[in-house]
Design an enzyme around this catalytic site. Structure first.
Site, PDB file in Angstrom:
ATOM      1  N   ARG A  98     -17.883  39.832  12.124  1.00 40.74           N
ATOM      2  CA  ARG A  98     -18.694  39.778  10.913  1.00 40.74           C
ATOM      3  C   ARG A  98     -18.956  38.341  10.454  1.00 40.74           C
ATOM      4  O   ARG A  98     -20.014  38.037   9.928  1.00 40.74           O
ATOM      5  CB  ARG A  98     -18.027  40.572   9.809  1.00 40.74           C
ATOM      6  CG  ARG A  98     -18.925  41.698   9.349  1.00 40.74           C
ATOM      7  CD  ARG A  98     -18.227  42.593   8.405  1.00 40.74           C
ATOM      8  NE  ARG A  98     -16.869  42.867   8.890  1.00 40.74           N
ATOM      9  CZ  ARG A  98     -16.139  43.884   8.499  1.00 40.74           C
ATOM     10  NH1 ARG A  98     -16.613  44.730   7.639  1.00 40.74           N
ATOM     11  NH2 ARG A  98     -14.930  44.085   8.963  1.00 40.74           N
ATOM     12  N   LYS A 157      -4.620  49.057  21.735  1.00 38.85           N
ATOM     13  CA  LYS A 157      -3.718  49.966  21.026  1.00 38.85           C
ATOM     14  C   LYS A 157      -3.870  49.723  19.521  1.00 38.85           C
ATOM     15  O   LYS A 157      -4.248  48.621  19.159  1.00 38.85           O
ATOM     16  CB  LYS A 157      -2.346  49.670  21.584  1.00 38.85           C
ATOM     17  CG  LYS A 157      -1.213  49.502  20.618  1.00 38.85           C
ATOM     18  CD  LYS A 157       0.078  49.259  21.315  1.00 38.85           C
ATOM     19  CE  LYS A 157       1.211  49.563  20.410  1.00 38.85           C
ATOM     20  NZ  LYS A 157       1.411  48.618  19.328  1.00 38.85           N
ATOM     21  N   ASP A 173      -2.485  48.736  27.721  1.00 38.30           N
ATOM     22  CA  ASP A 173      -1.130  48.636  27.176  1.00 38.30           C
ATOM     23  C   ASP A 173      -0.607  47.313  27.700  1.00 38.30           C
ATOM     24  O   ASP A 173      -0.370  47.162  28.903  1.00 38.30           O
ATOM     25  CB  ASP A 173      -0.266  49.791  27.689  1.00 38.30           C
ATOM     26  CG  ASP A 173       1.138  49.717  27.111  1.00 38.30           C
ATOM     27  OD1 ASP A 173       1.678  48.604  26.968  1.00 38.30           O
ATOM     28  OD2 ASP A 173       1.703  50.774  26.798  1.00 38.30           O
ATOM     29  N   HIS A 174      -0.446  46.348  26.816  1.00 39.22           N
ATOM     30  CA  HIS A 174      -0.206  44.994  27.316  1.00 39.22           C
ATOM     31  C   HIS A 174       1.130  44.855  28.044  1.00 39.22           C
ATOM     32  O   HIS A 174       1.335  43.902  28.774  1.00 39.22           O
ATOM     33  CB  HIS A 174      -0.347  43.953  26.195  1.00 39.22           C
ATOM     34  CG  HIS A 174       0.873  43.824  25.338  1.00 39.22           C
ATOM     35  ND1 HIS A 174       1.143  44.662  24.300  1.00 39.22           N
ATOM     36  CD2 HIS A 174       1.904  42.948  25.383  1.00 39.22           C
ATOM     37  CE1 HIS A 174       2.280  44.306  23.730  1.00 39.22           C
ATOM     38  NE2 HIS A 174       2.771  43.267  24.363  1.00 39.22           N
ATOM     39  N   LYS A 190       2.722  42.548  32.138  1.00 41.31           N
ATOM     40  CA  LYS A 190       3.894  41.693  32.376  1.00 41.31           C
ATOM     41  C   LYS A 190       4.303  41.783  33.849  1.00 41.31           C
ATOM     42  O   LYS A 190       4.437  42.884  34.388  1.00 41.31           O
ATOM     43  CB  LYS A 190       5.057  42.140  31.478  1.00 41.31           C
ATOM     44  CG  LYS A 190       4.775  41.969  29.983  1.00 41.31           C
ATOM     45  CD  LYS A 190       5.986  42.371  29.150  1.00 41.31           C
ATOM     46  CE  LYS A 190       5.647  42.549  27.682  1.00 41.31           C
ATOM     47  NZ  LYS A 190       5.384  41.327  26.961  1.00 41.31           N
ATOM     48  N   GLU A 218      13.595  42.833  19.331  1.00 39.27           N
ATOM     49  CA  GLU A 218      12.857  41.663  18.841  1.00 39.27           C
ATOM     50  C   GLU A 218      13.654  40.992  17.733  1.00 39.27           C
ATOM     51  O   GLU A 218      14.292  41.682  16.930  1.00 39.27           O
ATOM     52  CB  GLU A 218      11.509  42.102  18.282  1.00 39.27           C
ATOM     53  CG  GLU A 218      10.601  42.706  19.317  1.00 39.27           C
ATOM     54  CD  GLU A 218       9.224  42.983  18.735  1.00 39.27           C
ATOM     55  OE1 GLU A 218       8.350  42.117  18.891  1.00 39.27           O
ATOM     56  OE2 GLU A 218       9.039  44.037  18.120  1.00 39.27           O
ATOM     57  N   ASP A 239       4.770  52.462  17.011  1.00 40.66           N
ATOM     58  CA  ASP A 239       4.372  51.136  17.470  1.00 40.66           C
ATOM     59  C   ASP A 239       4.821  50.870  18.913  1.00 40.66           C
ATOM     60  O   ASP A 239       4.132  50.199  19.665  1.00 40.66           O
ATOM     61  CB  ASP A 239       5.001  50.102  16.520  1.00 40.66           C
ATOM     62  CG  ASP A 239       4.465  48.692  16.735  1.00 40.66           C
ATOM     63  OD1 ASP A 239       3.243  48.571  16.941  1.00 40.66           O
ATOM     64  OD2 ASP A 239       5.259  47.725  16.687  1.00 40.66           O
ATOM     65  N   HIS A 284       4.561  51.415  25.021  1.00 45.40           N
ATOM     66  CA  HIS A 284       5.315  50.459  25.836  1.00 45.40           C
ATOM     67  C   HIS A 284       6.589  51.051  26.457  1.00 45.40           C
ATOM     68  O   HIS A 284       6.834  50.906  27.650  1.00 45.40           O
ATOM     69  CB  HIS A 284       5.715  49.246  24.991  1.00 45.40           C
ATOM     70  CG  HIS A 284       4.574  48.618  24.264  1.00 45.40           C
ATOM     71  ND1 HIS A 284       3.299  48.578  24.784  1.00 45.40           N
ATOM     72  CD2 HIS A 284       4.505  47.988  23.062  1.00 45.40           C
ATOM     73  CE1 HIS A 284       2.504  47.958  23.920  1.00 45.40           C
ATOM     74  NE2 HIS A 284       3.215  47.599  22.869  1.00 45.40           N
ATOM     75  N   LYS A 287      12.973  45.690  15.194  1.00 43.81           N
ATOM     76  CA  LYS A 287      12.653  44.335  14.717  1.00 43.81           C
ATOM     77  C   LYS A 287      13.904  43.758  14.065  1.00 43.81           C
ATOM     78  O   LYS A 287      14.760  44.494  13.588  1.00 43.81           O
ATOM     79  CB  LYS A 287      11.553  44.400  13.669  1.00 43.81           C
ATOM     80  CG  LYS A 287      10.292  45.094  14.175  1.00 43.81           C
ATOM     81  CD  LYS A 287       9.154  44.130  14.280  1.00 43.81           C
ATOM     82  CE  LYS A 287       7.912  44.784  14.808  1.00 43.81           C
ATOM     83  NZ  LYS A 287       7.243  44.001  15.851  1.00 43.81           N
TER      84      LYS A 287
HETATM   85  C1  BG6 Z   1       2.934  45.296  20.057  1.00 43.72           C
HETATM   86  C2  BG6 Z   1       3.547  45.800  18.782  1.00 43.72           C
HETATM   87  O1  BG6 Z   1       2.209  46.294  20.699  1.00 43.72           O
HETATM   88  O2  BG6 Z   1       3.982  44.836  20.912  1.00 43.72           O
HETATM   89  C3  BG6 Z   1       4.364  44.725  18.103  1.00 43.72           C
HETATM   90  O3  BG6 Z   1       2.517  46.240  17.914  1.00 43.72           O
HETATM   91  C4  BG6 Z   1       5.395  44.181  19.055  1.00 43.72           C
HETATM   92  O4  BG6 Z   1       4.976  45.197  16.913  1.00 43.72           O
HETATM   93  C5  BG6 Z   1       4.752  43.786  20.379  1.00 43.72           C
HETATM   94  O5  BG6 Z   1       5.987  43.043  18.448  1.00 43.72           O
HETATM   95  C6  BG6 Z   1       5.802  43.421  21.415  1.00 43.72           C
HETATM   96  O6  BG6 Z   1       5.170  42.879  22.528  1.00 43.72           O
HETATM   97  P1  BG6 Z   1       5.814  41.681  23.329  1.00 43.72           P
HETATM   98  O7  BG6 Z   1       4.890  41.434  24.462  1.00 43.72           O
HETATM   99  O8  BG6 Z   1       5.936  40.532  22.375  1.00 43.72           O
HETATM  100  O9  BG6 Z   1       7.162  42.191  23.735  1.00 43.72           O
END
Ligand code: BG6
Length: 512
Positions: free
Chosen positions: A54, A161, A190-191, A195, A229, A248, A253, A353
């Site tokens: 935007r 996501k 899905d990131h 990895k 984390e 989340d 993941h 977290k």
């Molecule tokens: C994301 C979550 O998909 O993955 C976050 O929304 C999380 O809350 C993150 O911190 C963790 O990813 P990575 O690659 O930092 O382990």
């Protein structure tokens, strides 16, 4: 799935359109990843990016901003020549995602850029937007003909996501986007699958002869998956209040890690062959009754505490979080997989977290030796063999076994045999998105989620979501920042005669 990108068709002419180009993902991950791809000679000269958002910017301003952002987010020292190459191919387009006009003008810009860059009509649309725009953007792209494929060109859509909030909303979203797109045009990202070490799980299991024969209920006692984390919710309180740790991290993941650890060997490394096996595991995960869910799942929320000597606030004092929030920031659960390979082998998962360490790993715990030959060590004192796949931050694999402690008597100590990725292969700067973006350009969907997988993932957590609707949350906050979560998470395993494995970070600190 090949590990070496160079052995795949590379350099596909195409245009990437990023919706939400002014957001965090673009500057932190996507642009640095494209830069790394170019550096590795994996982008076609006939490539361009159109950023849509935007904010009122022109191309020059967009490029300047991203150049500044690269100072913070590039994974390596920026090579001017490589950056220049990419910068020349970055375009910006200001528009509202709900406005038809945006899409008419976008089509004109695409046609013009395509002619200039000779991108052969291949476009992929990356939806880095808030989830409420996923379906409307796809619908508008379809209405204006931008998703129509011909023999001569392809059109793909990458969706970030969260893909839905529960089973019903994921199904609805799938239905909506499938009215416009074929399944093979949809790349649900899905990131975690970007990895290296996650991809390596398959290579480790199926590229080696020695592990697969013992990879089953006869030899494995339990599997523990930790994604811990140290950070809190940071600036994402608003999003997190509507999500929580279960949504989340688990259906996406953590279940990726479960399926890659538990799946049967696929008949080939074709996208669907691999994804079929992953989906079978998701379908085989037991659905607990509400009573079982209450027993097998623990939730927690962090209170103020200390991390690395620094005082940190509790979740309820974070920005954009309600002062009486009942959202969980920690979840631990026990899953059972009903198939011949895994019947009765517990898979314990935990994520949270503000925990004591940043560590993601999969620990496979093997059964103990069946009886004790050594007089001084009773069998229950023998530590069991354990194989740990470290996903992050230190990528590697370690195997624990018993060894004789030197001396005149026989006593057994546990030792670790360690493989460290960086020691062997050096450091490869990566954002984790290079492989995924490249796969999308070459049309390899192996590392992306199919509709049935996403839905099966949600159906695994559905009974838990259901049970939580009626059961009031425990007394939150119930764990201190900097700890390993609520004590109930330890009890969950203790009831089965097990305990959480020390993670790599803790182990290393102990040995230091
Ligand atoms: C994301 C979550 O998909 O993955 C976050 O929304 C999380 O809350 C993150 O911190 C963790 O990813 P990575 O690659 O930092 O382990």
């Amino acid at each position: 799935m090949e590990n070496d990108l160079r052995s795949m068709p590379t350099n596909t002419p195409c245009i990437m359109v990023i919706f939400g180009a002014a957001g965090d993902l673009t500057k932190r991950k996507l642009i640095p990843a494209l830069y790394n791809l170019k550096k590795g000679d994996l982008l076609s000269d006939n490539f361009a990016v159109i950023g849509v958002a935007r904010a009122e910017l022109n191309d020059e301003e967009f490029r300047r901003r991203l150049r500044d952002d690269m100072k913070h987010f590039a994974t390596d020292k920026v090579d001017e020549k490589v950056w220049k190459w990419l910068e020349e191919r970055l375009y910006y387009f200001s528009g509202n995602f709900t406005d038809d006009q945006t899409f008419t003008r976008l089509r004109e810009l695409l046609e013009k850029t395509d002619q200039e860059r000779q991108a052969e009509g291949n476009y992929f649309f990356y939806l880095a937007t808030a989830p409420e725009y996923f379906a409307p953007v796809v619908e508008k792209l379809g209405a204006i003909g931008l998703t129509r494929e011909e023999d001569s060109h392809w059109r793909r859509v990458v969706i970030e996501k969260p893909f839905g909030r529960n089973l019903e909303s994921a199904k609805k979203l799938n239905q909506e986007i499938k009215q416009v797109l074929n399944e093979d045009q949809i790349y649900r990202i899905d990131h975690y699958l970007g990895k290296e070490t996650v991809q390596n799980i398959l290579v480790f299991r199926f590229g080696n002869g020695i592990f697969e024969p013992i990879w089953n209920r006869r030899y494995i006692e339990c599997v523990q998956i930790t994604a811990a984390e140290k950070v809190g919710v940071e600036q994402r309180g608003g999003y997190y209040e509507g999500a929580g740790a279960l949504r989340d991290m688990v259906p996406n993941h953590l279940l990726q890690l479960v399926t890659l650890t538990a799946m049967e060997p696929p008949i080939s490394f074709d996208a669907d062959a691999v994804r079929d096996e992953q989906a079978k595991i998701l379908h085989a995960i037991q659905h607990p009754s509400p009573e079982e869910a209450a027993e097998r799942v623990v939730r927690g929320q962090y209170d103020a505490g200390e991390i690395e000597g620094e005082k940190v606030p509790g979740y309820r004092s974070e920005p954009n979080v309600a002062s009486d929030s009942t959202v969980e920031t920690f979840v631990a659960l026990k899953l059972l997989i009903d198939n011949w390979r895994w019947a009765d082998v517990p898979f314990y998962l935990r994520t949270g977290k503000r925990l004591a360490a940043r560590d993601t790993e999969i620990a496979i715990q093997f059964k103990r030796a069946p009886f004790m030959l050594f007089r001084n060590t009773p069998v229950e004192r023998l530590s069991s063999n354990r194989l740990v796949l470290h996903i992050q931050p230190d990528e590697g694999i370690s195997l624990r076994f018993g060894a004789k402690v030197p001396g005149p008597t026989v006593s057994i100590g546990a030792v670790d045999m360690d493989f460290d990725y960086e020691d062997y292969f050096g450091d490869t700067p990566s954002t984790g998105y290079e492989r995924l973006l490249h796969d999308c350009m070459v049309g390899d969907a192996t590392l992306f989620q199919r509709a049935d997988q996403v839905e099966a993932g949600w159906s695994v957590v559905a009974p838990i979501q259901e049970a939580w609707k009626t059961a009031p949350p425990p007394d939150f906050p119930n764990y201190q920042a900097g700890s390993w979560g609520p004590k109930e998470a330890d009890e969950l395993l203790r009831r089965d005669g097990a305990e959480w494995e020390e993670t790599q970070d803790v182990r290393q600190n102990r040995l230091r």
